[in-house]
Design a protein around this motif. Sequence first.
Motif, PDB file in Angstrom:
ATOM      1  N   UNK A 166       1.132  -0.694   0.122  1.00 27.21           N
ATOM      2  CA  UNK A 166      -0.056  -0.188  -0.495  1.00 27.21           C
ATOM      3  C   UNK A 166       0.567   1.040   0.048  1.00 27.21           C
ATOM      4  N   UNK A 167       2.002   0.839   0.650  1.00 28.70           N
ATOM      5  CA  UNK A 167       2.625   2.167   0.695  1.00 28.70           C
ATOM      6  C   UNK A 167       3.692   2.262  -1.079  1.00 28.70           C
ATOM      7  N   UNK A 168       4.168   1.704  -1.523  1.00 28.80           N
ATOM      8  CA  UNK A 168       4.447   1.389  -2.286  1.00 28.80           C
ATOM      9  C   UNK A 168       3.709   2.193  -3.407  1.00 28.80           C
ATOM     10  N   UNK A 169       2.291   1.151  -3.730  1.00 31.51           N
ATOM     11  CA  UNK A 169       1.379   1.995  -5.107  1.00 31.51           C
ATOM     12  C   UNK A 169       1.000   3.509  -4.622  1.00 31.51           C
ATOM     13  N   UNK A 170       1.099   3.659  -3.156  1.00 32.86           N
ATOM     14  CA  UNK A 170       0.470   5.385  -3.042  1.00 32.86           C
ATOM     15  C   UNK A 170       1.511   6.175  -3.419  1.00 32.86           C
ATOM     16  N   UNK A 171       3.130   5.410  -3.685  1.00 32.17           N
ATOM     17  CA  UNK A 171       4.639   6.527  -3.829  1.00 32.17           C
ATOM     18  C   UNK A 171       3.996   6.467  -5.325  1.00 32.17           C
ATOM     19  N   UNK A 172       3.672   5.641  -5.992  1.00 27.94           N
ATOM     20  CA  UNK A 172       3.582   5.294  -7.656  1.00 27.94           C
ATOM     21  C   UNK A 172       3.107   6.356  -8.000  1.00 27.94           C
ATOM     22  N   UNK A 173       1.677   6.112  -6.919  1.00 27.06           N
ATOM     23  CA  UNK A 173       0.417   6.817  -8.017  1.00 27.06           C
ATOM     24  C   UNK A 173       0.589   8.370  -7.421  1.00 27.06           C
ATOM     25  N   UNK A 174       1.418   8.793  -6.844  1.00 24.90           N
ATOM     26  CA  UNK A 174       1.243  10.552  -6.279  1.00 24.90           C
ATOM     27  C   UNK A 174       2.600  10.673  -7.546  1.00 24.90           C
ATOM     28  N   UNK A 175       3.664   9.540  -7.188  1.00 22.58           N
ATOM     29  CA  UNK A 175       5.472  10.061  -8.640  1.00 22.58           C
ATOM     30  C   UNK A 175       4.249  10.729  -9.680  1.00 22.58           C
ATOM     31  N   UNK A 176       3.274   9.594 -10.369  1.00 22.68           N
ATOM     32  CA  UNK A 176       2.589   9.428 -11.526  1.00 22.68           C
ATOM     33  C   UNK A 176       1.858  11.016 -12.140  1.00 22.68           C
ATOM     34  N   UNK A 177       1.317  12.046 -10.819  1.00 21.66           N
ATOM     35  CA  UNK A 177       0.483  12.611 -10.938  1.00 21.66           C
ATOM     36  C   UNK A 177       1.822  14.173 -10.724  1.00 21.66           C
ATOM     37  N   UNK A 178       2.626  14.768  -9.433  1.00 20.20           N
ATOM     38  CA  UNK A 178       3.218  15.515  -9.342  1.00 20.20           C
ATOM     39  C   UNK A 178       4.694  15.175 -10.401  1.00 20.20           C
ATOM     40  N   UNK A 179       4.665  14.271 -11.172  1.00 13.39           N
ATOM     41  CA  UNK A 179       5.922  14.328 -12.412  1.00 13.39           C
ATOM     42  C   UNK A 179       4.969  14.635 -13.351  1.00 13.39           C
TER      43      UNK A 179
END
Length: 368
Positions: free
Chosen positions: A202-215
Amino acid sequence: MRSPTLHDVARSAGVSYSTADRVLNGRGGVAEKSALRVRHAIEALGYVRDIHAANLSRRRSYRFRFFLPRGDHGFFSVLRETLEREAGARAAERLDVTCRDVPALDAKALAEELSRIEAGDCDCAAVVGADSPYLTAAIARLRSIGVPVVTLVSDTADEVRSLYVGINNRMAGRTAGRLMRMAHRARAGRILIVLGSLSARDHRDRLEGAREIMQAPGSKLDLLPPIEVRDRPETMRERLGEALRQDSGITGLYSIGAGNRALVGLFEGLEGPRPFAVLHELTPLSRAALEGDLIDAVIDQKPAEEIARALDAMRAIADGRPPPPTDIVPTIYLKDNLPGAGRGGNLPGTGRGAICPAPAGRRLGQAT
């Protein structure tokens, strides 16, 4: 129009009620010709067995075991309290629910707990997943002895677990990233992400999702290297405190996991403007921080719904029925839309004081 009953099936098949019941329950002792007529009658009439009534007549209890992380994580305290309340409310359904504490983010310790379960000990187990060969092997062993496993909050071992109940964590991370972009309104910003561990899906998926939008193209947000705090407030205090001292230009902070008691304490002591902050889970701590303008948004996975759906799914699995939908859409809480605001302001189900986790091994809502 009433639904067909087993009496209707027996009448249509030209057999006794007891014969139809033996065929339905696979108890044998029925001639194949008669059994075939019963099956044809079931199909022709559209008979659907009332599992709940059958279980009541047999006085069957469902034995479910939950394994939840302990530690400074208000969300799991809320989850335990919700489980106790829901199990008690479903006493008529004969649920025998036991909840055990396990160390947070320690897949090996969880696997050791699961290794103590033997065939026939319970009808289904629920765990908070973490990526680990130890945990995958433990879940596979349970499956081999007829004990299905449901994952909550964080998924894992999807090739051997029976079902995942929870939010789409990548979507939750994307939501946090979108909030960060909205807060900066195309301005440049420096964003720090804090997580418990990359071993937690869940932590890894949240990190990847946040990166998708912020980058994404058009973003002016600069993502700093994330820091891991193992969901421990003392580690959060040390590592986040050092990051804030070293970089006064941090404008946004996304905390993916726990240990946020230290985060709130650090923000209380900040001089000057604080970073725009997004946390997970509406707990007494995060609610008070929202009300005190110490954080800006909370993404909540609705523990009451999560527990209710988990118990429904576990019952269905135990009965051999297809489980109901288990996807949960998270809620975004701001200071202005907190539940119960203006009516005492309590987080539903938490009462007014601190939340205490259930003791290890406590049986919840035991059937009578």
